[in-house]
Design a protein around this motif. Structure first.
Motif, PDB file in Angstrom:
ATOM      1  N   ILE A 172       0.792  -1.165   0.189  1.00  0.00           N
ATOM      2  CA  ILE A 172       0.106  -0.002  -0.196  1.00  0.00           C
ATOM      3  C   ILE A 172       0.856   1.275   0.063  1.00  0.00           C
TER       4      ILE A 172
ATOM      5  N   LYS B  59       3.345   1.732  -1.294  1.00  0.00           N
ATOM      6  CA  LYS B  59       4.048   1.911  -2.667  1.00  0.00           C
ATOM      7  C   LYS B  59       2.993   2.493  -3.600  1.00  0.00           C
ATOM      8  N   GLN B  60       1.729   2.031  -3.256  1.00  0.00           N
ATOM      9  CA  GLN B  60       0.740   2.530  -4.195  1.00  0.00           C
ATOM     10  C   GLN B  60      -0.121   3.797  -3.729  1.00  0.00           C
TER      11      GLN B  60
ATOM     12  N   ASN C 138      -2.467   4.699  -1.834  1.00  0.00           N
ATOM     13  CA  ASN C 138      -4.054   5.059  -1.356  1.00  0.00           C
ATOM     14  C   ASN C 138      -4.418   4.036  -0.129  1.00  0.00           C
TER      15      ASN C 138
ATOM     16  N   PRO D  62      -6.170   3.522   2.956  1.00  0.00           N
ATOM     17  CA  PRO D  62      -7.671   3.772   3.866  1.00  0.00           C
ATOM     18  C   PRO D  62      -7.183   4.109   5.086  1.00  0.00           C
ATOM     19  N   ASN D  63      -8.207   4.611   5.553  1.00  0.00           N
ATOM     20  CA  ASN D  63      -8.155   4.743   7.285  1.00  0.00           C
ATOM     21  C   ASN D  63      -8.058   3.334   8.028  1.00  0.00           C
TER      22      ASN D  63
ATOM     23  N   LEU E  25       5.208   6.938   2.530  1.00  0.00           N
ATOM     24  CA  LEU E  25       4.085   7.762   1.593  1.00  0.00           C
ATOM     25  C   LEU E  25       4.632   9.252   1.271  1.00  0.00           C
TER      26      LEU E  25
ATOM     27  N   GLY F  27      -1.747  11.284  -5.687  1.00  0.00           N
ATOM     28  CA  GLY F  27      -2.391  10.088  -4.932  1.00  0.00           C
ATOM     29  C   GLY F  27      -1.643   9.865  -3.388  1.00  0.00           C
ATOM     30  N   ARG F  28      -1.054  10.913  -2.946  1.00  0.00           N
ATOM     31  CA  ARG F  28      -0.736  10.893  -1.543  1.00  0.00           C
ATOM     32  C   ARG F  28      -1.641  11.690  -0.898  1.00  0.00           C
ATOM     33  N   HIS F  29      -1.604  11.453   0.461  1.00  0.00           N
ATOM     34  CA  HIS F  29      -2.711  12.126   1.375  1.00  0.00           C
ATOM     35  C   HIS F  29      -2.006  12.396   2.557  1.00  0.00           C
TER      36      HIS F  29
ATOM     37  N   ARG G  91      -5.913  11.112   5.531  1.00  0.00           N
ATOM     38  CA  ARG G  91      -6.149   9.780   6.022  1.00  0.00           C
ATOM     39  C   ARG G  91      -5.721   9.834   7.403  1.00  0.00           C
TER      40      ARG G  91
END
Lengths: 1004, 347
Positions: B57, B59-60, B62, B64-65, B87, B127-129, B160
């Protein structure tokens, strides 16, 4: 000081008029003449003084200088002491001083002040009157110079004495002044002495400088109070100083003359004598002379400009100038200065801010961005590429059979084939379910290349306005979809956009829709009227229309059952704006009213009222005319900080002209009961297994096939919480699914063997495999995790209990088999089994002692609730981890033991996922158990003595009273709520009945 | 009995030795738990499956909480920090808000600080949060958790949440519903041993086999505790052996308890009681004693049914102690029952 200044002013008054008033043409030449006269006089004097009088004068001057230099005492006294008749004059002086003091004591300062003012006025008047005489006097009385001089001196003395007498308090200042004066005199005498040799101008200027420095000294000496006035004096004008100077000048000049007539002592004595202000007759007597003097002075004033040239130079003293400027600046710019400072600060900050945002930072060559891919050989990346351009076309045309031509175009061949196959398979499995339709809509939502599915069925593409809603994939450029598709959470991504999208809770959603659509009709009606008729009619009509149906509705249901989502979906469909108030923001009653009242009070008719504009801007009107819905979230969550929240809701509900939707997880608090009673409530049930197909399709779209059973399990494990399930699935899928899955994916037939592979996704995420729990905590987490249905306590163990049969793969023990086969093996097995259940039971007891199921006390709800709980919260005191460990090792050990012996294959533990039917059966059983419990007398479950003696009688009484009250309460139509229920005590009717009935039979 | 003597030895040793060993070698006083906190997913010990998933995750991007639940010292916070670091990379400082139990996390903070941060704009790669890390969520008041619920949803496009807690059921349902729950289990003894050895080598710590064993025993799957014990033993004595470790972590000595259990199995009530009485006289609380009895029993190499029977009896006694009956009588009762169980199971 004030009085001193007034005294000064009086002097000014004396000085000014001759100066300022437009002097007669006559006067001017006369002044010149007087100057000349003076000058000539001076010459004459010099010439005259060549003899013995000159010596006298010199002596006098020397004396005075010595005195003045040697001591600070007034030059006058020095003169007096130096003079031969000093005794008389001293006595006189003393006398005068004492008199003055006594006099000043006798009379108030204000009175004196008035007096002086009067005298000043009088002097002015006299001045005007006697101006005429000036000419004559000047012309005629050349010989009467002596007299004039004397009068002048008198005048000086008078003025001085005025100064002296005017203020006792400021005497020191006066003394200074006098010092200064005397010093001036001495200096002047010096100057005059030098005058013989030097040019008068230079001497004067020098003298003036000294005087100025004296002034400064004086200022330095004076206190801060005085400073202001002093500064005032200073700032007022340099003229004043000049005037003073000139005055002094003339005085000094005149002083020189007495030697001719007599000794300086005489002059002094005369002056002192005249100086007694007490004697009014002196004033009157000297009036004439004063005028004379003044006129003379005028002449000197005219002379002054000569020195004035020197004066400005002196004023340029940097200290003075600085002080003056500061003073001048001090008044106005304080605020301006601040502003200037502020501006400076702001500018500084602004300049600072820009560098802070460093756009350069973003894509640096940091290690983190280029991390090596973790070596999980997952095919997720490829999976997401499902890239179903041709496929979705097929779907669109609803020709699932036309797969052949798509095969040719595929890039990731097997993926698409799989997908199609899977979809087909799902369809065949669930013939009733609109699989394709759902797939299409989900697919369009997912954002994986959407352009081919624009007119998908029942897909309203209207965008929401009420809230910043994101459907990013549709807008982003194709190249980066891979990246940006992933930026939203699935819960956002796949949330319903219209009522048709909502799965489950059909009736609830439709009733919600009905409720809101009524409003939309109303509003459209209103709008029509607004367009056609005048505004006044509209208001009346609207009032009528609001009364027709209630404006409030309560949505109730567990979290994740889609309350909020359906509100948004329906509002989106009907074109309403949603105004949300949630618990994440402060919501005191006041604030709520402030924010919301405006919205609720108006009908939000279109803003552009004029007909013309409404015609012109037909397009713009539509969005602005949107109805507004007030959504108050979590009404059951009320914090202490939010005082007045409930009251505010009540107020809004009663006054609102907008529809209001309340949502609540738990039953609304008692304070809201009133609202709830009067308005409809819609209950949202948690999602049932019908969702699993949808979930399956979602996962498929995201690139993973998951067996429906495991989804069903997961969903039921989460108790129908769609949000949680979706999030867990997201985590699961986006982290690569199950690792074993990769192999399956490479095979073409996915769902042939998918069955047992995927169902451990739960266990990865949330459940733990019992058989792996060699390490202690893992098994223990089963309990932590498995929260099951509505059992009041000990959820976890209960789940285990329910799952134990499947866990242990029970053999069929029937009575017959047991009886027939006295096989020791079977008995042993049975014993093991009983041990398992025994340990479970023991764990139950142990857990009962611990804190496992201390119910979450909901403190944020109504306050009344706090008092009701009889249990103490022991969570903080009990060290629970040991008992946790004990329980968990015990059970896991037992189960393991049993399994090792009897069940050969390792059964993956399928915890807490009973089937629908089983669950129903269980809940029924639970309900019946409860009924049974209720039938038992309460004392059975509450065996404590204190309760029996203290609480029970009270409860009985309350129950009976309430019963009677309920019986009497029939007059109103509304439902009756028990007192206990209002307190938050919830128990069934049977309980109340039992409470009423206990001991009743005995009574009768 | 030897162990007893070790326990009884007075404590002049520690006062001497730190002066010799403590001053010479180590100038830096960083706690080892911080010094050796893993920085990447590869370094995190235990719960491999979950960490691998998270690394995917990370790496990707996204995420989730999530709620990470698990006992203390298994690397929950470390995982989250790793995740956030990977991230967010260089913008870690701006885009991460970390609040733990030592911060004020009342309702007002949730409503203001957290919400403000969620609303704040930070430039991040696509794509980062932003990530809000709430450590020990279960210690947040329930009101604060309630106040958090809608914030978690509304700002999910930009922010997130990564929560860590010991008991996920203490987190309210509404929050649980908004998060994917990951569960961490205790670390195995082998994992702890491996890591401890690593640290020992890096720090040039002298150690004896049984010392490390003792460390692992006292840690009970808690890496933090293991490293802390290791460091304090090293600082105190310079050498890691069982005696020193148990001096540092003042527990009823497991060898004694093992002796006691063995004598119970053999049916020697007297001897067993003597040991318990000795422990009692040393001043250990009943709670401590029973805890260690359980620990030892769990790891003892005896017949499985017998072990379970023992554990059950220990559980009963523990229950009583929790109820407040922490007296020697209960302990002797336990011994008696253990002996009976041993006899019964043997028959």
């Amino acid at each position: 000081m004030k009085e001193a200044s007034t005294a000064d002013k009086s002097v000014d008054d004396c000085d000014n008029p001759p100066k300022t008033c437009p002097e007669n043409a006559k006067n001017k030449p006369k002044k010149g003449e007087s100057k000349e006269v003076e000058g000539t006089n001076g010459h004459d004097e010099k010439e005259n003084r060549s003899g013995p009088p000159k010596m006298n004068a010199f002596q006098f001057m020397m004396n005075s200088r010595h005195k003045s230099i040697g001591s600070n005492s007034p030059g006058r006294e020095a003169d007096l002491s130096a003079s031969p008749d000093s005794v008389v004059s001293k006595e006189e002086l003393k006398l005068r001083k004492s008199r003055l003091e006594s006099w000043s004591e006798q009379k108030g300062a204000s009175k004196r002040k008035r007096e002086y003012e009067e005298t000043g006025n009088y002097i002015d008047y006299k001045l005007e009157k006697r101006k005429k005489k000036l000419k004559r006097i000047l012309n005629i009385d050349c010989q009467s110079d002596d007299e004039v001089i004397r009068t002048r001196k008198k005048r000086c003395a008078v003025i001085e004495s005025d100064g002296e007498n005017s203020n006792d308090v400021k005497e020191n200042v006066k003394k200074e002044r006098r010092n200064k004066l005397s010093l001036d005199k001495t200096i002047k005498s010096d100057g005059i002495e030098k005058e013989l040799k030097l040019t008068p101008k230079s001497v004067k200027s020098w003298k003036f400088k000294i005087k100025l420095s004296m002034d400064q000294n004086k200022e330095a000496e004076t206190t801060s109070e005085d400073l202001v006035s002093n500064e005032n004096e200073k700032v007022e004008s340099p003229k004043e100083a000049n005037k003073d100077l000139s005055l002094d000048e003339c005085a000094v000049v005149n002083e020189e003359k007495p030697p001719e007539n007599g000794t300086s002592v005489e002059k002094r004595s005369l002056r002192t004598r005249k100086a007694k202000p007490k004697m009014d007759f002196v004033y009157s007597d000297s009036d004439e002379e004063k005028e004379m003097f003044r006129k003379k002075k005028k002449g000197t004033v005219k002379v002054a400009p000569v020195f004035l040239k020197a004066a400005p130079k002196a004023k340029l003293d940097p200290k003075v100038a600085e002080a003056r400027r500061q003073f001048l600046l001090s008044g106005v710019p304080s605020s301006l200065k601040k502003e200037m400072e502020k501006q400076l600060c702001v500018e500084d900050v602004e300049f600072d801010v820009f560098p802070m945002v460093s756009h350069v930072q973003q894509k640096s060559d940091n290690v983190f961005w280029d991390l090596p891919k973790p070596e999980l050989n997952l095919t997720h990346q490829e999976e997401t590429k499902i890239a179903v351009a041709p496929f979705s076309k097929n779907i669109l045309s609803l020709e699932p059979l036309a797969t052949e031509h798509s095969d040719a175009e595929e890039t990731g061949l097997n993926k698409i084939k799989n997908c199609k196959k899977i979809i087909k398979e799902i369809k065949t499995q669930n013939p009733d379910y609109p699989v394709y339709k759902v797939f299409n809509s989900i697919y369009s939502k997912s954002g994986y290349k959407v352009e081919t599915a624009p007119e998908s069925v029942a897909q309203t593409t209207t965008k929401r306005r009420g809230r910043p809603k994101k459907n990013p994939p549709e807008k982003k450029p194709e190249t980066q979809t891979q990246q940006q598709e992933n930026t939203t959470m699935w819960t956002e991504k796949y949330k319903p956009k219209s009522s048709a999208d909502i799965i489950g809770n059909r009736s609830s959603v439709t009733s919600l829709k009905e409720f809101l659509s009524k409003w939309s009709k109303d509003s459209s009606k209103i709008r029509k009227k607004c367009d056609s008729e005048s505004e006044f009619d509209v208001t009346d009509d609207s009032c009528d229309s609001t009364k027709m149906h209630s404006n409030t509705i309560l949505l109730q249901g567990p979290s994740g059952s889609g309350k909020t989502a359906s509100v948004y979906a329906v509002c989106n469909e009907l074109g309403f704006n949603v105004l949300e108030v949630n618990a994440s923001s402060r919501r005191t009653g006041k604030r709520l009213l402030q924010e919301v009242q405006e919205a609720t009070q108006s009908h939000q008719v279109c803003k552009n009222d004029t007909l013309l504009s409404s015609f012109v801007k037909e397009k713009n009107k539509k969005p602005s005319a949107k109805m507004c819905v007030l959504l108050i979230e979590d009404v059951d969550v009320v914090f202490e900080q939010d005082e007045g929240f409930i009251a505010a809701i009540a107020q809004i509900v009663t006054t609102s002209k907008r529809p209001i939707i309340l949502t609540a997880t738990d039953e609304p608090p008692s304070s809201l009961q009133k609202i709830v009673n009067n308005h409809a409530a819609i209950y949202f049930a948690p999602f049932s297994s019908i969702l699993t197909i949808w979930l399956q399709i979602v996962c498929l779209v995201e690139g993973l096939y998951i067996v429906p059973k495991s989804l069903d399990d997961l969903l039921s494990y989460n108790r129908g919480d769609i949000r949680r399930t979706l999030l867990q699935l997201q985590l699961f899928v986006s982290s690569g699914g199950r690792r074993a899955h990769t192999e399956i994916k490479t095979d073409i037939d996915v769902f042939v063997d998918g069955d047992d592979k995927i169902d451990d996704d739960n266990s990865n995420l949330s459940l733990l495999k019992m058989d792996e729990s060699s390490d202690c905590k893992e098994g223990g987490q089963i309990y932590h995790d498995c929260q099951s249905f509505s059992l009041s306590y000990c959820n976890n163990l209960d789940v285990i209990w329910w799952n134990l049969p499947t866990m242990l793969t029970l053999p069929n023990f029937s009575k017959t088999t047991l009886a027939e086969s006295h096989d020791s093996k079977d008995k042993e097995k049975l014993k093991m089994l009983s041990d398992c259940y025994d340990s479970l039971a023991f764990a139950d007891v142990l857990c009962g002692k611990g804190q496992f199921h201390e119910s979450l006390e909901r403190k944020w709800r109504t306050k009344e609730k706090d008092g009701v709980g009889l249990e103490e919260n022991m969570a903080e005191f009990t060290p629970h981890d040991v008992s946790n460990d004990v329980v968990q090792t015990l059970i896991s050990g037992r189960v393991k033991l049993y399994k090792e012996k009897y069940s050969r294959q390792e059964v993956a533990l399928n915890m807490a996922v009973p089937h629908q039917t089983e669950r129903r059966w269980r809940s029924k059983q639970f309900a019946s158990e409860k009924k049974l419990q209720a039938a038992l007398p309460l004392s059975e479950s509450l065996a404590r003595r204190a309760i029996a003696l203290d609480y029970m009688p009270c409860l009985r009484t309350i129950a009976r009273l309430e019963f009677e009250r309920a019986a009497n309460n029939t007059k109103r139509g509304n439902r009756f709520y028990n007192y206990l229920r209002n307190l938050g005590v919830r128990c069934g009717d049977t309980t109340y009945r039992v409470a009423c009935d206990v001991f009743k039979t005995q009574d009768q | 009995m030897e162990a007893m003597e070790i326990d009884d030895t007075p404590q002049p040793g520690p006062s001497k030795e730190p002066t010799t060993s403590g001053t010479g070698k180590k100038p830096d006083n960083l706690p080892w738990i911080e010094k050796y906190r893993p920085q990447t997913f590869q370094e995190i010990v235990g719960n491999e499956d979950t960490t691998k998933r998270l690394s995917v995750i990370a790496k990707q991007g996204n995420l989730p909480n999530v709620i990470i639940a698990g006992p203390p010292g298994v690397g929950k916070t470390t995982t989250i920090l790793c995740l956030a670091r990977i991230l967010l990379g260089p913008s870690f400082k701006e885009a991460v808000l970390e609040l733990n139990a030592s911060n004020d996390r009342g309702i007002d903070v949730v409503r203001n600080k957290i919400k403000m941060f969620a609303q704040q704009k930070v430039t991040l790669p696509a794509g980062r949060h932003k990530i809000i890390i709430l450590d020990e969520v279960d210690s947040m008041t329930e009101g604060a958790q309630q106040a958090l619920r809608r914030t978690m949803e509304i700002y999910s496009n930009t922010t997130r949440f990564a929560l860590a807690c010991n008991y996920s059921e203490k987190v309210i349902e509404a929050i649980q519903s908004r998060c994917a729950i990951l569960r961490y289990s205790r670390l195995t003894d082998a994992q702890i041993l491996a890591r401890t050895l690593q640290v020992c080598q890096k720090e040039n710590v002298e150690y004896v086999e049984d010392g490390l064993e003792a460390i692992v025993f006292t840690a009970q799957g808690d890496m933090r505790q293991a490293l802390n014990n290791l460091q304090s033993t090293y600082n105190g004595f310079g050498i890691i052996n069982a005696a020193n470790v148990f001096k540092v972590c003042d527990e009823p000595h497991p060898m004694l308890i093992k002796d006691m259990l063995n004598s119970c199995i053999s049916g020697d009530v007297r001897k067993a009681y003597k040991i318990v009485d000795h422990l009692w006289n040393l001043g250990y609380a009943a709670e401590d004693i029973i805890k260690n009895i359980f620990k030892v029993c769990k790891n003892m190499d005896i017949d499985e049914p017998l072990k379970l029977a023992f554990i059950k009896q220990i559980g009963v006694t523990h229950m009583r102690i929790v109820d407040g009956l922490c007296s020697l009588v209960q302990m002797s009762g336990l011994i008696a029952r253990l002996c009976m169980e041993a006899q019964g199971v043997k028959k």
